[in-house]
Each structure stands twice: as structure tokens, then as C-alpha cells.
Design a protein around this motif. Structure first.
Motif, PDB file in Angstrom:
ATOM      1  N   MET A  92     102.490 143.295  10.340  1.00  0.00           N
ATOM      2  CA  MET A  92     102.270 141.860  10.417  1.00  0.00           C
ATOM      3  C   MET A  92     100.977 141.571  11.181  1.00  0.00           C
ATOM      4  O   MET A  92     100.712 142.146  12.219  1.00  0.00           O
ATOM      5  CB  MET A  92     103.454 141.202  11.129  1.00  0.00           C
ATOM      6  N   LYS A  93     100.201 140.685  10.639  1.00  0.00           N
ATOM      7  CA  LYS A  93      98.949 140.324  11.268  1.00  0.00           C
ATOM      8  C   LYS A  93      99.205 139.450  12.492  1.00  0.00           C
ATOM      9  O   LYS A  93      99.961 138.476  12.424  1.00  0.00           O
ATOM     10  CB  LYS A  93      98.094 139.563  10.250  1.00  0.00           C
ATOM     11  N   THR A  94      98.586 139.830  13.612  1.00  0.00           N
ATOM     12  CA  THR A  94      98.835 139.061  14.830  1.00  0.00           C
ATOM     13  C   THR A  94      97.579 138.449  15.408  1.00  0.00           C
ATOM     14  O   THR A  94      97.643 137.679  16.349  1.00  0.00           O
ATOM     15  CB  THR A  94      99.483 139.946  15.917  1.00  0.00           C
ATOM     16  N   VAL A  95      96.410 138.818  14.859  1.00  0.00           N
ATOM     17  CA  VAL A  95      95.174 138.266  15.394  1.00  0.00           C
ATOM     18  C   VAL A  95      94.560 137.327  14.355  1.00  0.00           C
ATOM     19  O   VAL A  95      94.355 137.710  13.203  1.00  0.00           O
ATOM     20  CB  VAL A  95      94.166 139.371  15.775  1.00  0.00           C
ATOM     21  N   TYR A  96      94.310 136.136  14.774  1.00  0.00           N
ATOM     22  CA  TYR A  96      93.753 135.131  13.881  1.00  0.00           C
ATOM     23  C   TYR A  96      92.405 134.661  14.402  1.00  0.00           C
ATOM     24  O   TYR A  96      92.241 134.473  15.603  1.00  0.00           O
ATOM     25  CB  TYR A  96      94.680 133.918  13.787  1.00  0.00           C
ATOM     26  N   ASP A  97      91.486 134.477  13.501  1.00  0.00           N
ATOM     27  CA  ASP A  97      90.220 133.845  13.858  1.00  0.00           C
ATOM     28  C   ASP A  97      90.320 132.369  13.544  1.00  0.00           C
ATOM     29  O   ASP A  97      90.588 131.982  12.407  1.00  0.00           O
ATOM     30  CB  ASP A  97      89.062 134.466  13.072  1.00  0.00           C
ATOM     31  N   GLN A  98      90.130 131.587  14.565  1.00  0.00           N
ATOM     32  CA  GLN A  98      90.269 130.143  14.396  1.00  0.00           C
ATOM     33  C   GLN A  98      88.954 129.471  14.723  1.00  0.00           C
ATOM     34  O   GLN A  98      88.314 129.791  15.721  1.00  0.00           O
ATOM     35  CB  GLN A  98      91.380 129.637  15.325  1.00  0.00           C
ATOM     36  N   ARG A  99      88.550 128.542  13.885  1.00  0.00           N
ATOM     37  CA  ARG A  99      87.334 127.800  14.165  1.00  0.00           C
ATOM     38  C   ARG A  99      87.687 126.558  14.974  1.00  0.00           C
ATOM     39  O   ARG A  99      88.569 125.791  14.578  1.00  0.00           O
ATOM     40  CB  ARG A  99      86.626 127.401  12.873  1.00  0.00           C
ATOM     41  N   ILE A 100      86.999 126.381  16.067  1.00  0.00           N
ATOM     42  CA  ILE A 100      87.207 125.187  16.876  1.00  0.00           C
ATOM     43  C   ILE A 100      85.857 124.533  17.109  1.00  0.00           C
ATOM     44  O   ILE A 100      84.812 125.165  16.927  1.00  0.00           O
ATOM     45  CB  ILE A 100      87.857 125.504  18.239  1.00  0.00           C
ATOM     46  N   SER A 101      85.867 123.291  17.514  1.00  0.00           N
ATOM     47  CA  SER A 101      84.602 122.664  17.879  1.00  0.00           C
ATOM     48  C   SER A 101      84.602 122.410  19.378  1.00  0.00           C
ATOM     49  O   SER A 101      85.600 122.000  19.967  1.00  0.00           O
ATOM     50  CB  SER A 101      84.373 121.386  17.087  1.00  0.00           C
ATOM     51  N   LEU A 155      92.569 134.702  18.243  1.00  0.00           N
ATOM     52  CA  LEU A 155      93.860 134.418  18.853  1.00  0.00           C
ATOM     53  C   LEU A 155      94.804 135.583  18.586  1.00  0.00           C
ATOM     54  O   LEU A 155      95.034 135.953  17.441  1.00  0.00           O
ATOM     55  CB  LEU A 155      94.442 133.134  18.265  1.00  0.00           C
ATOM     56  N   ASP A 156      95.321 136.145  19.666  1.00  0.00           N
ATOM     57  CA  ASP A 156      96.269 137.248  19.532  1.00  0.00           C
ATOM     58  C   ASP A 156      97.676 136.698  19.754  1.00  0.00           C
ATOM     59  O   ASP A 156      98.069 136.398  20.874  1.00  0.00           O
ATOM     60  CB  ASP A 156      95.938 138.333  20.560  1.00  0.00           C
ATOM     61  N   THR A 157      98.411 136.584  18.675  1.00  0.00           N
ATOM     62  CA  THR A 157      99.726 135.952  18.775  1.00  0.00           C
ATOM     63  C   THR A 157     100.816 136.913  19.246  1.00  0.00           C
ATOM     64  O   THR A 157     101.933 136.494  19.514  1.00  0.00           O
ATOM     65  CB  THR A 157     100.148 135.371  17.408  1.00  0.00           C
ATOM     66  N   SER A 158     100.482 138.201  19.358  1.00  0.00           N
ATOM     67  CA  SER A 158     101.496 139.179  19.775  1.00  0.00           C
ATOM     68  C   SER A 158     101.850 139.034  21.250  1.00  0.00           C
ATOM     69  O   SER A 158     102.875 139.524  21.702  1.00  0.00           O
ATOM     70  CB  SER A 158     101.010 140.603  19.491  1.00  0.00           C
ATOM     71  N   GLU A 159     100.972 138.366  21.997  1.00  0.00           N
ATOM     72  CA  GLU A 159     101.196 138.211  23.437  1.00  0.00           C
ATOM     73  C   GLU A 159     101.979 136.943  23.770  1.00  0.00           C
ATOM     74  O   GLU A 159     102.197 136.645  24.938  1.00  0.00           O
ATOM     75  CB  GLU A 159      99.845 138.165  24.174  1.00  0.00           C
ATOM     76  N   GLY A 160     102.333 136.160  22.794  1.00  0.00           N
ATOM     77  CA  GLY A 160     103.028 134.911  23.055  1.00  0.00           C
ATOM     78  C   GLY A 160     102.054 133.799  23.405  1.00  0.00           C
ATOM     79  O   GLY A 160     100.864 133.897  23.129  1.00  0.00           O
ATOM     80  N   ASP A 161     102.566 132.774  24.035  1.00  0.00           N
ATOM     81  CA  ASP A 161     101.741 131.623  24.395  1.00  0.00           C
ATOM     82  C   ASP A 161     100.618 132.035  25.341  1.00  0.00           C
ATOM     83  O   ASP A 161     100.814 132.855  26.223  1.00  0.00           O
ATOM     84  CB  ASP A 161     102.581 130.547  25.086  1.00  0.00           C
TER      85      ASP A 161
END
Ligand SMILES: [Zn+2]
Length: 67
Positions: A1-10, A22-28
Motif C-alpha cells: 500500500m502506498k503511504t507517501v503522497y506528494d501534495q501540492r500546496i500554495s 506526506l507520509d501517512t504511515s506515521e499517522g497524524d
């Protein structure tokens, strides 16, 4: 399962678009990224909603807003 996401923010300071990983495996997570354009810190707050399998990202400048 993919846990790292690249998110574009301004950037809340200058509006420059940057990518954050964003590494979602670590929780919030609550962390800071420096803007590549204006070098100001950007406060990022990531919340994982496991019930809906959703990622929420809150971006703010953490400025005191005193001028
Ligand atoms: Zn900026």
C-alpha cells in the motif's frame, strides 16, 4: 500500500506552489516546511481519517498577524 503522497500546496505567505511529501504511515502529523520562494515557514497539519480513508491537510502561516 502506498503511504507517501506528494501534495501540492500554495504558500500562505506568497502564494507560490510547492510540493510536500506526506507520509501517512506515521499517522497524524504536524510539521513545518520552508517555502522555496519566500523562505517563510509554512505550518502543515495532516489528519488521516481512517474511517473514510481520507487525508486532510490544513495549511496556515502561523503568523501572529500583527502589522
Ligand atoms: Zn512563500
Amino acid at each position: 500500500m502506498k503511504t507517501v503522497y506528494d501534495q501540492r500546496i500554495s504558500c500562505p505567505h506568497c502564494g507560490h506552489h510547492i510540493f510536500v511529501s506526506l507520509d501517512t504511515s506515521e499517522g497524524d502529523q504536524d510539521f513545518y516546511e520552508d517555502c522555496a520562494a519566500c523562505c517563510n515557514p509554512i505550518h502543515l497539519n495532516m489528519h488521516i481519517d481512517r474511517a473514510f480513508n481520507k487525508l486532510e491537510l490544513h495549511v496556515d502561516s502561523d503568523d501572529e498577524q500583527i502589522f
